[in-house]
Design a protein around this motif. Structure first.
Motif, PDB file in Angstrom:
ATOM      1  N   LYS A  48       1.972  -1.549  -6.374  1.00  0.00           N
ATOM      2  CA  LYS A  48       3.008  -2.012  -7.282  1.00  0.00           C
ATOM      3  C   LYS A  48       3.710  -3.105  -6.586  1.00  0.00           C
ATOM      4  N   LEU A  49       3.381  -3.660  -5.619  1.00  0.00           N
ATOM      5  CA  LEU A  49       4.339  -4.716  -4.920  1.00  0.00           C
ATOM      6  C   LEU A  49       3.560  -6.070  -4.919  1.00  0.00           C
ATOM      7  N   ASP A  50       4.303  -7.142  -4.972  1.00  0.00           N
ATOM      8  CA  ASP A  50       3.741  -8.476  -4.891  1.00  0.00           C
ATOM      9  C   ASP A  50       3.858  -9.169  -3.549  1.00  0.00           C
ATOM     10  N   GLU A  51       4.990  -8.565  -2.779  1.00  0.00           N
ATOM     11  CA  GLU A  51       5.255  -9.125  -1.498  1.00  0.00           C
ATOM     12  C   GLU A  51       4.602  -7.975  -0.391  1.00  0.00           C
ATOM     13  N   ALA A  52       4.577  -8.489   0.736  1.00  0.00           N
ATOM     14  CA  ALA A  52       4.285  -7.280   1.812  1.00  0.00           C
ATOM     15  C   ALA A  52       5.217  -7.630   3.282  1.00  0.00           C
ATOM     16  N   PRO A  53       4.988  -6.223   3.893  1.00  0.00           N
ATOM     17  CA  PRO A  53       5.815  -6.494   5.366  1.00  0.00           C
ATOM     18  C   PRO A  53       5.032  -7.527   6.080  1.00  0.00           C
ATOM     19  N   ASP A 241      -3.995   9.304  -1.631  1.00  0.00           N
ATOM     20  CA  ASP A 241      -3.294   8.174  -1.697  1.00  0.00           C
ATOM     21  C   ASP A 241      -1.777   8.573  -1.849  1.00  0.00           C
ATOM     22  N   TYR A 242      -1.135   9.000  -0.942  1.00  0.00           N
ATOM     23  CA  TYR A 242       0.120   9.569  -1.078  1.00  0.00           C
ATOM     24  C   TYR A 242       1.211   8.180  -1.465  1.00  0.00           C
ATOM     25  N   TYR A 243       0.691   7.242  -1.084  1.00  0.00           N
ATOM     26  CA  TYR A 243       1.763   6.127  -1.439  1.00  0.00           C
ATOM     27  C   TYR A 243       1.689   5.636  -2.815  1.00  0.00           C
ATOM     28  N   LYS A 244       0.445   6.008  -3.676  1.00  0.00           N
ATOM     29  CA  LYS A 244       0.458   5.695  -5.291  1.00  0.00           C
ATOM     30  C   LYS A 244       0.889   6.972  -5.947  1.00  0.00           C
ATOM     31  N   ARG A 245       1.588   8.049  -5.162  1.00  0.00           N
ATOM     32  CA  ARG A 245       1.814   9.086  -6.053  1.00  0.00           C
ATOM     33  C   ARG A 245       3.148   8.958  -6.958  1.00  0.00           C
ATOM     34  N   GLY A 246       4.035   7.875  -6.437  1.00  0.00           N
ATOM     35  CA  GLY A 246       4.948   7.718  -7.257  1.00  0.00           C
ATOM     36  C   GLY A 246       4.769   7.031  -8.413  1.00  0.00           C
ATOM     37  N   GLU A 247       3.691   6.564  -9.058  1.00  0.00           N
ATOM     38  CA  GLU A 247       3.279   6.035 -10.135  1.00  0.00           C
ATOM     39  C   GLU A 247       3.968   4.931 -10.751  1.00  0.00           C
ATOM     40  N   PHE A 248       5.420   5.079 -11.109  1.00  0.00           N
ATOM     41  CA  PHE A 248       6.183   3.856 -11.689  1.00  0.00           C
ATOM     42  C   PHE A 248       6.955   3.522 -10.187  1.00  0.00           C
ATOM     43  N   ILE A 249       6.828   4.083  -9.299  1.00  0.00           N
ATOM     44  CA  ILE A 249       7.599   3.485  -7.835  1.00  0.00           C
ATOM     45  C   ILE A 249       6.632   3.100  -7.099  1.00  0.00           C
ATOM     46  N   PRO A 250       7.130   1.689  -6.800  1.00  0.00           N
ATOM     47  CA  PRO A 250       6.029   1.037  -5.378  1.00  0.00           C
ATOM     48  C   PRO A 250       5.981   1.562  -4.341  1.00  0.00           C
ATOM     49  N   GLY A 251       4.892   1.468  -3.598  1.00  0.00           N
ATOM     50  CA  GLY A 251       4.527   2.294  -2.472  1.00  0.00           C
ATOM     51  C   GLY A 251       3.688   1.478  -1.304  1.00  0.00           C
ATOM     52  N   LEU A 252       3.823   1.843  -0.034  1.00  0.00           N
ATOM     53  CA  LEU A 252       3.090   1.277   0.872  1.00  0.00           C
ATOM     54  C   LEU A 252       2.412   2.192   1.908  1.00  0.00           C
ATOM     55  N   CYS A 273      15.431  -1.610  -1.397  1.00  0.00           N
ATOM     56  CA  CYS A 273      16.408  -0.639  -1.681  1.00  0.00           C
ATOM     57  C   CYS A 273      17.732  -1.292  -1.742  1.00  0.00           C
ATOM     58  N   ARG A 274      18.411  -1.961  -0.873  1.00  0.00           N
ATOM     59  CA  ARG A 274      19.620  -2.659  -0.811  1.00  0.00           C
ATOM     60  C   ARG A 274      19.646  -3.780  -1.811  1.00  0.00           C
ATOM     61  N   SER A 275      18.715  -4.250  -2.228  1.00  0.00           N
ATOM     62  CA  SER A 275      18.811  -5.433  -3.156  1.00  0.00           C
ATOM     63  C   SER A 275      18.584  -4.755  -4.632  1.00  0.00           C
ATOM     64  N   GLY A 276      18.880  -3.536  -4.886  1.00  0.00           N
ATOM     65  CA  GLY A 276      19.148  -2.711  -5.999  1.00  0.00           C
ATOM     66  C   GLY A 276      18.026  -2.560  -6.834  1.00  0.00           C
ATOM     67  N   LYS A 277      16.760  -2.796  -6.341  1.00  0.00           N
ATOM     68  CA  LYS A 277      15.367  -2.594  -7.013  1.00  0.00           C
ATOM     69  C   LYS A 277      15.147  -1.086  -7.038  1.00  0.00           C
ATOM     70  N   GLY A 278      15.735  -0.291  -6.811  1.00  0.00           N
ATOM     71  CA  GLY A 278      15.704   1.167  -6.705  1.00  0.00           C
ATOM     72  C   GLY A 278      14.784   1.772  -5.478  1.00  0.00           C
ATOM     73  N   PRO A 279      14.176   2.941  -5.745  1.00  0.00           N
ATOM     74  CA  PRO A 279      13.387   3.580  -4.893  1.00  0.00           C
ATOM     75  C   PRO A 279      12.179   2.998  -4.541  1.00  0.00           C
ATOM     76  N   ILE A 280      11.605   3.151  -3.256  1.00  0.00           N
ATOM     77  CA  ILE A 280      10.419   2.714  -2.762  1.00  0.00           C
ATOM     78  C   ILE A 280       9.457   3.930  -1.803  1.00  0.00           C
ATOM     79  N   LEU A 281       8.226   3.940  -2.028  1.00  0.00           N
ATOM     80  CA  LEU A 281       7.404   5.098  -1.233  1.00  0.00           C
ATOM     81  C   LEU A 281       6.798   4.395  -0.155  1.00  0.00           C
ATOM     82  N   MET A 282       6.742   5.368   0.983  1.00  0.00           N
ATOM     83  CA  MET A 282       6.060   4.905   2.203  1.00  0.00           C
ATOM     84  C   MET A 282       5.372   6.068   2.620  1.00  0.00           C
TER      85      MET A 282
END
Length: 390
Positions: A48-53, A241-252, A273-282
């Motif tokens: 669920k991410l369009d950009e990547a590190p 795939d623990y990074y996909k477990r958030g379902e509606f939360i983006p993951g890496l 997180c700091r830009s106000g997009k909410g939680p993220i999973l790693m």
């Protein structure tokens, strides 16, 4: 300094000549070293991410030396804890972090000490990075930070909320810390760590839901070291795939054995997180060299060969060392010198820990309340009373 180095090599050269050996030694000054280099790192798997590190990252020589020293300190600290435990100097539960050092060092390199961090009971590494120096560190395995009440699990310092013994229970607490950050509008975030064993807990999914609803500045990090106690991830989880477990939360999903991969992914997550997009999973794919705890030899459910293979192919310290040496960012001698210094620091700390007197029994019930007049606490039976001072 370079001058000191050349002085040392002059002394060595003089010694060599005095011994009749025509040894020519070159004085390498710090000016010879590459001050920074660009590295190609592994791509993260995205959900669920369009950009990547970034995969092209810069590390300076100073950063490299700092990461090396910190990881080496953690490694030595855990080996010393293992030794003290076997000598019955450290008792109770003791969970060692060796093998996973790149996770702690990479995360800390990408956030601030004013940010918040909470983890499970494999907490020695984070207690060190959060400011409980290793001197306190080994002391606190007997007394120290928690005045003898916390053992090797329950340690706290500024913006570090433990060492939590109940599997998965730190996750809702971490979201609570993130809620406080949002409420106070201080642009801080909370890093909330748990293991692959805790990842199947119901309370984690309840926390995901609230964190996503309220857009909390929390980075959920699953340190996947492949075994929850003695059970491999494949035997414990219908989906690994623990990074996909958030379902509606983006993951890496990140290589947790590479300090630079962890650093870049954490930077990316922190910006999210700091830009106000909410939680993220790693999910950090890592490995522990010791057993689950000191009571687990760690070889009944995996082979010694498996452990050896990880050590030889993807050890976080060796990987960083090879990178620095092959890019002329440090010399073998310099890194050896750091090893020697770290060993001495740990030895001194252990010496202090073993000779330091244990906390007195009167301390047992103190600090139940943070700011109260003294209260009486019932002992092991109704007529034995202990005093609690804030």
């Amino acid at each position: 300094s370079g001058k000191m180095l050349s002085n040392i090599s002059n002394v060595l050269r003089a010694c060599a000549q005095k011994n009749g050996a025509a040894v020519v030694m070159s004085a390498r000054t710090y000016a010879d070293f590459t001050t920074q280099a660009t590295f190609e790192i592994k791509k993260c798997d995205l959900f669920k991410l369009d950009e990547a590190p970034a995969t092209q990252v810069v590390m300076t020589r100073d950063e490299g030396l700092q990461y090396y020293r910190t990881m080496q300190t953690m490694r030595r600290m855990e080996l010393k804890a293992d030794q003290l435990y076997k000598q019955k100097i450290i008792r109770g539960f003791c969970h060692l972090y060796d093998g996973q050092e790149a996770c702690a060092v990479g995360i800390e390199a990408a956030i601030n000490l004013t940010d918040h961090l909470i983890t499970a009971y494999r907490a020695h590494g984070y207690t060190y990075t959060r400011g409980g120096t290793f001197n306190m560190q080994i002391v606190l395995l007997r007394g120290g930070i928690a005045k003898g009440k916390g053992g090797s699990m329950h340690m706290y310092c500024k913006n570090f909320y433990g060492g939590n013994g109940i599997v998965g229970a730190q996750v809702p607490l971490g979201a609570g810390v993130a809620l406080a950050c949002k409420y106070q509008e201080n642009n801080q975030l909370c890093v909330c760590l748990y293991g692959d064993g805790a990842a199947n807990q119901g309370q984690i999914f309840e926390t995901y839901n609230m964190a996503a609803l309220w857009k909390l500045p929390v980075i959920f990090i699953c340190e996947n070291n492949r075994y929850g106690m003695g059970t491999s991830v494949e035997r414990a989880a219908a989906s690994t795939d623990y990074y996909k477990r958030g379902e509606f939360i983006p993951g890496l999903r990140v290589d947790g054995m590479d300090v630079l991969c962890v650093r870049e992914a954490t930077r990316f997550a922190a910006d999210h997180c700091r830009s106000g997009k909410g939680p993220i999973l790693m999910e950090l794919q890592t490995y522990r060299y010791h057993g689950h705890s000191m009571s687990d030899p760690g070889v009944s459910y995996r082979t010694r060969e498996e452990i050896q293979e990880v050590r030889s192919k993807s050890d976080p310290i060796s990987m960083l060392k090879d990178r620095m040496l092959s890019n002329n960012m440090a010399s073998v001698e310099e890194l050896k010198e750091i090893d020697v210094e770290v060993r001495k620091e740990i030895e001194d700390a252990a010496q202090f820990a073993t000779t330091d007197p244990e906390p007195p029994l009167e301390e047992l019930c103190n600090h139940i309340f943070s700011n109260n007049p003294p209260v009486e606490v019932r002992g092991t039976n109704p007529w034995s009373k202990l005093k609690s001072v804030s």
